[in-house]
Scaffold this motif. Structure first.
Motif, PDB file in Angstrom:
ATOM      1  N   GLY A  35       1.080  -1.094  -0.003  1.00 45.97           N
ATOM      2  CA  GLY A  35      -0.126   0.176  -0.056  1.00 45.97           C
ATOM      3  C   GLY A  35       0.872   1.275   0.130  1.00 45.97           C
ATOM      4  O   GLY A  35       2.082   1.209   0.331  1.00 45.97           O
ATOM      5  N   PHE A  37       0.834   5.193   1.468  1.00 45.83           N
ATOM      6  CA  PHE A  37       0.272   6.209   2.405  1.00 45.83           C
ATOM      7  C   PHE A  37       1.153   7.507   2.086  1.00 45.83           C
ATOM      8  O   PHE A  37       2.017   7.438   1.618  1.00 45.83           O
ATOM      9  N   ASP A  46      -2.122   9.414   5.787  1.00 45.74           N
ATOM     10  CA  ASP A  46      -3.422   8.944   5.390  1.00 45.74           C
ATOM     11  C   ASP A  46      -3.226   7.777   4.220  1.00 45.74           C
ATOM     12  O   ASP A  46      -2.305   7.816   3.498  1.00 45.74           O
ATOM     13  N   PHE A  47      -4.092   7.112   4.018  1.00 52.20           N
ATOM     14  CA  PHE A  47      -4.211   5.993   2.956  1.00 52.20           C
ATOM     15  C   PHE A  47      -4.320   6.803   1.503  1.00 52.20           C
ATOM     16  O   PHE A  47      -5.210   7.658   1.523  1.00 52.20           O
ATOM     17  N   ALA A  50      -3.785   0.626  -2.280  1.00 50.04           N
ATOM     18  CA  ALA A  50      -3.274  -0.380  -1.988  1.00 50.04           C
ATOM     19  C   ALA A  50      -3.617  -1.591  -3.001  1.00 50.04           C
ATOM     20  O   ALA A  50      -4.865  -1.480  -3.812  1.00 50.04           O
ATOM     21  N   SER A 105      -7.133  -0.189   4.377  1.00 49.31           N
ATOM     22  CA  SER A 105      -7.041   1.308   4.081  1.00 49.31           C
ATOM     23  C   SER A 105      -6.621   2.006   5.475  1.00 49.31           C
ATOM     24  O   SER A 105      -6.487   3.371   5.768  1.00 49.31           O
ATOM     25  N   THR A 106      -6.076   1.319   6.427  1.00 48.18           N
ATOM     26  CA  THR A 106      -5.726   1.869   7.744  1.00 48.18           C
ATOM     27  C   THR A 106      -4.237   1.786   8.001  1.00 48.18           C
ATOM     28  O   THR A 106      -3.867   0.316   7.761  1.00 48.18           O
ATOM     29  N   TYR A 110      -0.937  -2.328   8.447  1.00 53.24           N
ATOM     30  CA  TYR A 110       0.202  -2.735   7.912  1.00 53.24           C
ATOM     31  C   TYR A 110       1.438  -2.719   9.015  1.00 53.24           C
ATOM     32  O   TYR A 110       1.617  -2.028   9.975  1.00 53.24           O
TER      33      TYR A 110
END
Length: 123
Positions: A35, A37, A46-47, A50, A105-106, A110
């Motif tokens: 992903g 960020f 922030d995302f 991914a 997305s958080t 990860y």
């Protein structure tokens, strides 16, 4: 875990394009999601986007239609093609990875992170 190294950041004019790369090493034989960020000064991380091992993708609303995430599993590398960039895209961009098939997305999902690469958009 995997080790991640980003490259490709720099200065770009608003409306222009830039490609970021993220090379993975270490336990790359496992199935893992990668992903992107970003973090602007004084703001939270922030995302952005991914992509799973099989190619499923997830994008932040702010970049949909402008950014494209892709990966080359043979090269253990992920890419972020940034088009029609805006001043608000200015940030340090981080590559991240997690084992598994989902594309969350958080930040908390990860567990491997790169050092980041600066992207600055001039208006």
């Amino acid at each position: 875990q995997v080790q991640l190294v980003e490259s490709g950041g720099g200065l770009v004019q608003a409306g222009g394009s830039l490609r970021l790369s993220c090379a993975a090493s270490g336990r790359t034989s496992a199935v893992y999601t990668m992903g992107w960020f970003r973090q602007a000064p004084g703001k939270e991380r922030d995302f952005v986007a991914a992509i799973s091992w099989s190619g499923s993708k997830n994008y932040a609303d702010s970049v949909k239609g402008r950014f494209t995430v892709s990966r080359d599993n043979a090269k253990n590398t992920m890419y972020l093609d940034m088009n029609s960039v805006k001043a608000e895209d200015t940030a340090v961009y981080y590559c991240a990875a997690r084992f598994g098939w989902t594309v969350p997305s958080t930040v908390q999902e990860y567990n491997s992170w790169g050092q980041g690469t600066q992207v600055t958009v001039s208006s």
